[in-house]
Design a protein around this motif. Structure first.
Motif, PDB file in Angstrom:
ATOM      1  N   ARG A  34       4.439 -24.398  -2.817  1.00  0.00           N
ATOM      2  CA  ARG A  34       5.339 -23.801  -3.801  1.00  0.00           C
ATOM      3  C   ARG A  34       4.759 -22.467  -4.251  1.00  0.00           C
ATOM      4  O   ARG A  34       3.553 -22.258  -4.227  1.00  0.00           O
ATOM      5  CB  ARG A  34       5.503 -24.729  -5.011  1.00  0.00           C
ATOM      6  CG  ARG A  34       6.538 -24.199  -6.009  1.00  0.00           C
ATOM      7  CD  ARG A  34       6.607 -25.002  -7.282  1.00  0.00           C
ATOM      8  NE  ARG A  34       7.530 -24.364  -8.222  1.00  0.00           N
ATOM      9  CZ  ARG A  34       7.766 -24.782  -9.459  1.00  0.00           C
ATOM     10  NH1 ARG A  34       7.132 -25.843  -9.927  1.00  0.00           N
ATOM     11  NH2 ARG A  34       8.611 -24.137 -10.240  1.00  0.00           N
ATOM     12  N   HIS A  35       5.631 -21.593  -4.679  1.00  0.00           N
ATOM     13  CA  HIS A  35       5.211 -20.295  -5.206  1.00  0.00           C
ATOM     14  C   HIS A  35       4.404 -20.460  -6.490  1.00  0.00           C
ATOM     15  O   HIS A  35       4.318 -21.550  -7.065  1.00  0.00           O
ATOM     16  CB  HIS A  35       6.441 -19.428  -5.486  1.00  0.00           C
ATOM     17  CG  HIS A  35       7.426 -20.092  -6.412  1.00  0.00           C
ATOM     18  ND1 HIS A  35       7.212 -20.216  -7.764  1.00  0.00           N
ATOM     19  CD2 HIS A  35       8.609 -20.690  -6.163  1.00  0.00           C
ATOM     20  CE1 HIS A  35       8.230 -20.845  -8.325  1.00  0.00           C
ATOM     21  NE2 HIS A  35       9.098 -21.162  -7.366  1.00  0.00           N
ATOM     22  N   ARG A  38       6.068 -18.641 -12.408  1.00  0.00           N
ATOM     23  CA  ARG A  38       7.167 -17.689 -12.568  1.00  0.00           C
ATOM     24  C   ARG A  38       7.738 -17.772 -13.976  1.00  0.00           C
ATOM     25  O   ARG A  38       7.500 -18.741 -14.705  1.00  0.00           O
ATOM     26  CB  ARG A  38       8.279 -17.974 -11.567  1.00  0.00           C
ATOM     27  CG  ARG A  38       8.855 -19.376 -11.709  1.00  0.00           C
ATOM     28  CD  ARG A  38      10.291 -19.448 -11.214  1.00  0.00           C
ATOM     29  NE  ARG A  38      10.811 -20.810 -11.212  1.00  0.00           N
ATOM     30  CZ  ARG A  38      11.286 -21.450 -12.282  1.00  0.00           C
ATOM     31  NH1 ARG A  38      11.291 -20.847 -13.472  1.00  0.00           N
ATOM     32  NH2 ARG A  38      11.754 -22.682 -12.183  1.00  0.00           N
ATOM     33  N   THR A  41      14.252 -19.023 -14.922  1.00  0.00           N
ATOM     34  CA  THR A  41      15.211 -18.449 -13.970  1.00  0.00           C
ATOM     35  C   THR A  41      16.361 -17.702 -14.650  1.00  0.00           C
ATOM     36  O   THR A  41      17.150 -17.047 -13.966  1.00  0.00           O
ATOM     37  CB  THR A  41      15.794 -19.551 -13.071  1.00  0.00           C
ATOM     38  OG1 THR A  41      16.380 -20.565 -13.895  1.00  0.00           O
ATOM     39  CG2 THR A  41      14.697 -20.161 -12.210  1.00  0.00           C
ATOM     40  N   ARG A  63      12.841 -15.252 -13.003  1.00  0.00           N
ATOM     41  CA  ARG A  63      12.622 -15.761 -11.648  1.00  0.00           C
ATOM     42  C   ARG A  63      11.429 -15.125 -10.936  1.00  0.00           C
ATOM     43  O   ARG A  63      11.105 -15.513  -9.814  1.00  0.00           O
ATOM     44  CB  ARG A  63      13.866 -15.556 -10.758  1.00  0.00           C
ATOM     45  CG  ARG A  63      15.159 -16.027 -11.337  1.00  0.00           C
ATOM     46  CD  ARG A  63      16.326 -15.689 -10.424  1.00  0.00           C
ATOM     47  NE  ARG A  63      16.287 -16.476  -9.200  1.00  0.00           N
ATOM     48  CZ  ARG A  63      16.885 -17.652  -9.050  1.00  0.00           C
ATOM     49  NH1 ARG A  63      17.566 -18.177 -10.059  1.00  0.00           N
ATOM     50  NH2 ARG A  63      16.805 -18.306  -7.915  1.00  0.00           N
ATOM     51  N   ASP A 108      10.282 -17.992   2.300  1.00  0.00           N
ATOM     52  CA  ASP A 108      11.710 -17.994   2.001  1.00  0.00           C
ATOM     53  C   ASP A 108      12.138 -16.586   1.626  1.00  0.00           C
ATOM     54  O   ASP A 108      11.602 -15.976   0.693  1.00  0.00           O
ATOM     55  CB  ASP A 108      12.005 -18.960   0.855  1.00  0.00           C
ATOM     56  CG  ASP A 108      13.495 -19.110   0.591  1.00  0.00           C
ATOM     57  OD1 ASP A 108      14.301 -18.604   1.403  1.00  0.00           O
ATOM     58  OD2 ASP A 108      13.868 -19.731  -0.420  1.00  0.00           O
ATOM     59  N   ASP A 111      14.020 -15.196  -2.299  1.00  0.00           N
ATOM     60  CA  ASP A 111      13.441 -14.802  -3.585  1.00  0.00           C
ATOM     61  C   ASP A 111      12.210 -13.926  -3.393  1.00  0.00           C
ATOM     62  O   ASP A 111      11.403 -14.160  -2.483  1.00  0.00           O
ATOM     63  CB  ASP A 111      13.055 -16.042  -4.400  1.00  0.00           C
ATOM     64  CG  ASP A 111      14.265 -16.846  -4.826  1.00  0.00           C
ATOM     65  OD1 ASP A 111      15.012 -16.373  -5.700  1.00  0.00           O
ATOM     66  OD2 ASP A 111      14.475 -17.941  -4.267  1.00  0.00           O
ATOM     67  N   ARG A 113       9.644 -13.875  -5.281  1.00  0.00           N
ATOM     68  CA  ARG A 113       8.420 -14.619  -5.579  1.00  0.00           C
ATOM     69  C   ARG A 113       7.924 -15.407  -4.367  1.00  0.00           C
ATOM     70  O   ARG A 113       6.720 -15.572  -4.202  1.00  0.00           O
ATOM     71  CB  ARG A 113       8.622 -15.544  -6.778  1.00  0.00           C
ATOM     72  CG  ARG A 113       9.627 -16.672  -6.577  1.00  0.00           C
ATOM     73  CD  ARG A 113       9.809 -17.481  -7.848  1.00  0.00           C
ATOM     74  NE  ARG A 113      10.739 -18.592  -7.711  1.00  0.00           N
ATOM     75  CZ  ARG A 113      12.044 -18.504  -7.839  1.00  0.00           C
ATOM     76  NH1 ARG A 113      12.598 -17.321  -8.097  1.00  0.00           N
ATOM     77  NH2 ARG A 113      12.826 -19.569  -7.705  1.00  0.00           N
ATOM     78  N   THR A 114       8.840 -15.894  -3.513  1.00  0.00           N
ATOM     79  CA  THR A 114       8.394 -16.617  -2.325  1.00  0.00           C
ATOM     80  C   THR A 114       7.867 -15.650  -1.265  1.00  0.00           C
ATOM     81  O   THR A 114       6.919 -15.970  -0.546  1.00  0.00           O
ATOM     82  CB  THR A 114       9.523 -17.482  -1.749  1.00  0.00           C
ATOM     83  OG1 THR A 114      10.755 -16.749  -1.754  1.00  0.00           O
ATOM     84  CG2 THR A 114       9.698 -18.738  -2.577  1.00  0.00           C
ATOM     85  N   HIS A 313       9.575 -23.591  -2.305  1.00  0.00           N
ATOM     86  CA  HIS A 313       9.891 -23.957  -3.684  1.00  0.00           C
ATOM     87  C   HIS A 313       9.580 -25.426  -3.949  1.00  0.00           C
ATOM     88  O   HIS A 313       9.328 -26.206  -3.031  1.00  0.00           O
ATOM     89  CB  HIS A 313      11.382 -23.729  -3.953  1.00  0.00           C
ATOM     90  CG  HIS A 313      11.856 -22.346  -3.686  1.00  0.00           C
ATOM     91  ND1 HIS A 313      11.913 -21.378  -4.660  1.00  0.00           N
ATOM     92  CD2 HIS A 313      12.301 -21.760  -2.547  1.00  0.00           C
ATOM     93  CE1 HIS A 313      12.388 -20.252  -4.137  1.00  0.00           C
ATOM     94  NE2 HIS A 313      12.630 -20.456  -2.855  1.00  0.00           N
ATOM     95  N   ASP A 314       9.679 -25.813  -5.218  1.00  0.00           N
ATOM     96  CA  ASP A 314       9.524 -27.218  -5.577  1.00  0.00           C
ATOM     97  C   ASP A 314      10.634 -28.063  -4.962  1.00  0.00           C
ATOM     98  O   ASP A 314      10.421 -29.234  -4.632  1.00  0.00           O
ATOM     99  CB  ASP A 314       9.490 -27.394  -7.094  1.00  0.00           C
ATOM    100  CG  ASP A 314      10.712 -26.819  -7.810  1.00  0.00           C
ATOM    101  OD1 ASP A 314      11.444 -26.015  -7.209  1.00  0.00           O
ATOM    102  OD2 ASP A 314      10.914 -27.175  -8.991  1.00  0.00           O
ATOM    103  N   THR A 315      11.816 -27.463  -4.774  1.00  0.00           N
ATOM    104  CA  THR A 315      12.913 -28.199  -4.156  1.00  0.00           C
ATOM    105  C   THR A 315      12.565 -28.604  -2.728  1.00  0.00           C
ATOM    106  O   THR A 315      12.976 -29.675  -2.258  1.00  0.00           O
ATOM    107  CB  THR A 315      14.188 -27.347  -4.154  1.00  0.00           C
ATOM    108  OG1 THR A 315      13.878 -26.039  -3.649  1.00  0.00           O
ATOM    109  CG2 THR A 315      14.754 -27.206  -5.553  1.00  0.00           C
TER     110      THR A 315
END
Length: 393
Positions: A34-35, A38, A41, A63, A108, A111, A113-114, A313-315
């Motif tokens: 995960r990033h 942050r 969002t 975000r 990813d 975003d 951040r990723t 991400h956490d997802t």
């Protein structure tokens, strides 16, 4: 202890070395991370509108990963590299020529951040070798989220059954206590108004569809978002005194409220049908890579590639829990998919020539995130027992 560790999990102390059995050889590894830390969002104004409480202003736009978040992520990746440094696989990465042939970092694209996270991984997993993180040239990458794309199709009847099952197995009373605690912190009178305010967190959580994509609506959506935002605020080093929480009490309060965020994951992100549609391509790519098959969804992977990093991400972590049949929790971190959490898929060749895949999860404690400090992975690594087997030649 924040939550009891699942019976599927065994804590192991590996003494700073990834190898468990003498003679076993680590051949390949996938890191799904995960990033870093942050900001929420949505804007502070929107946070206030949704929760009924004034929220701190961050140093970055909504975000975005912060400078402190980057520092904490860097420390985490350095710890991961140190943990594997004594394996023959990672000793070869000390040669920059080998790095170019053996390592791929795929982030990813959706975003900033990723993409930043991918860049940190590329720099720290092979220091001084100019490894470049890459991402898709499109606005979305179905490896990280296929919903809404031709690559994903959700069976609504199956998802509805998964959701009904999840509601029946929702951990109680922790999730209910989390919503009550959040209500008291954010908008204590929201549920007594006539009619009840949209900021009332006791609103039943339901499954709805928007443009063919499923999503949650109700108390656990706002509650989960608020709980995670409180954790991120603390991890960033911002005070929570405006919420009536003293600094010394924050870890305890977070322990109480974070089950709302875990419940949000439980009710959608970890549903098998949702995870399959959203991140089935990621799971398929991981299986293919570890099985020496072509990985069509991620460009740049060669037959010589040994290390694959996925910056997501956490997802994505929640989906892998569902798709590979694993679960975990931490005694020093109330968020099972907190910033910088890393799920490692290791392919080992045993001394008898057979192969197996071992799964581990690495994390930073709440205080390590706040201090941007590297964890002692040798002591905190968790080995997982997947219920869904890998197909390794």
């Amino acid at each position: 202890m924040i939550r009891q560790i699942s019976s599927l999990i065994v804590l192991v102390a590996l003494g700073g070395c990834a190898s468990q059995t003498q003679g076993d050889v680590l051949e390949k590894v996938v890191f799904l991370g995960r990033h870093g830390i942050r900001s929420p969002t949505v804007s502070p104004q929107e946070m206030q509108h949704r929760t009924g409480h004034v929220w701190p202003v961050w140093s970055v736009a909504p975000r975005e990963m912060t400078g402190h978040g980057t520092d904490a992520l860097r420390a985490m990746v350095q710890a991961v590299r140190g943990y594997y440094s004594q394996t023959s696989l990672f000793r070869s990465l000390q040669s920059c020529q080998a790095v170019a042939q053996e390592a791929v970092v795929w982030a990813d694209t959706a975003d900033h951040r990723t993409r930043q996270t991918g860049e940190v991984w590329a720099k720290e997993i092979a220091p001084g070798c100019s490894l470049q993180a890459r991402w898709a040239s499109t606005t979305a990458d179905p490896v990280f989220n296929a919903l809404g794309s031709p690559a994903a199709s959700v069976d609504s009847s199956v998802l509805e059954r998964d959701f009904d099952t999840a509601k029946d197995t929702l951990p109680e009373p922790a999730s209910d206590a989390a919503l009550k605690a959040l209500q008291g912190l954010l908008a204590s009178n929201a549920c007594t108004e006539k009619p009840a305010s949209s900021q009332c967190l006791t609103t039943p959580t339901t499954l709805e569809w928007k443009k063919g994509v499923p999503r949650l609506k109700g108390g656990f959506v706002t509650g989960g978002m608020a709980a995670e935002s409180l954790l991120l605020t603390y991890a960033e080093g911002l005070p929570l005194t405006e919420f009536g929480i003293s600094e010394r009490d924050v870890p305890h309060i977070l322990e109480i409220v974070m089950p709302a965020h875990e419940a949000e994951n439980h009710l959608l992100r970890r549903l098998p049908e949702y995870a399959r549609a959203r991140n089935g391509m990621m799971a398929k790519s991981i299986r293919a890579f570890l099985s020496d098959q072509s990985v069509y969804a991620i460009p740049g992977i060669l037959p010589s590639t040994k290390v694959l990093v996925l910056a997501g991400h956490d997802t994505n972590l929640a989906a892998m829990m569902a798709l590979f049949g694993v679960d975990w929790s931490f005694s020093d971190q109330p968020d099972s998919t907190a910033p910088n959490t890393v799920l490692a898929f290791e392919r080992w060749r045993r001394s008898d020539g057979t192969r197996e895949v071992r799964l581990k999860v690495f994390h930073q404690s709440l205080e390590e995130l706040r201090e941007a400090k590297a964890p002692d992975i040798g002591k905190s690594a968790i080995t997982l027992s997947p219920t869904q087997p890998f197909f390794i030649p």
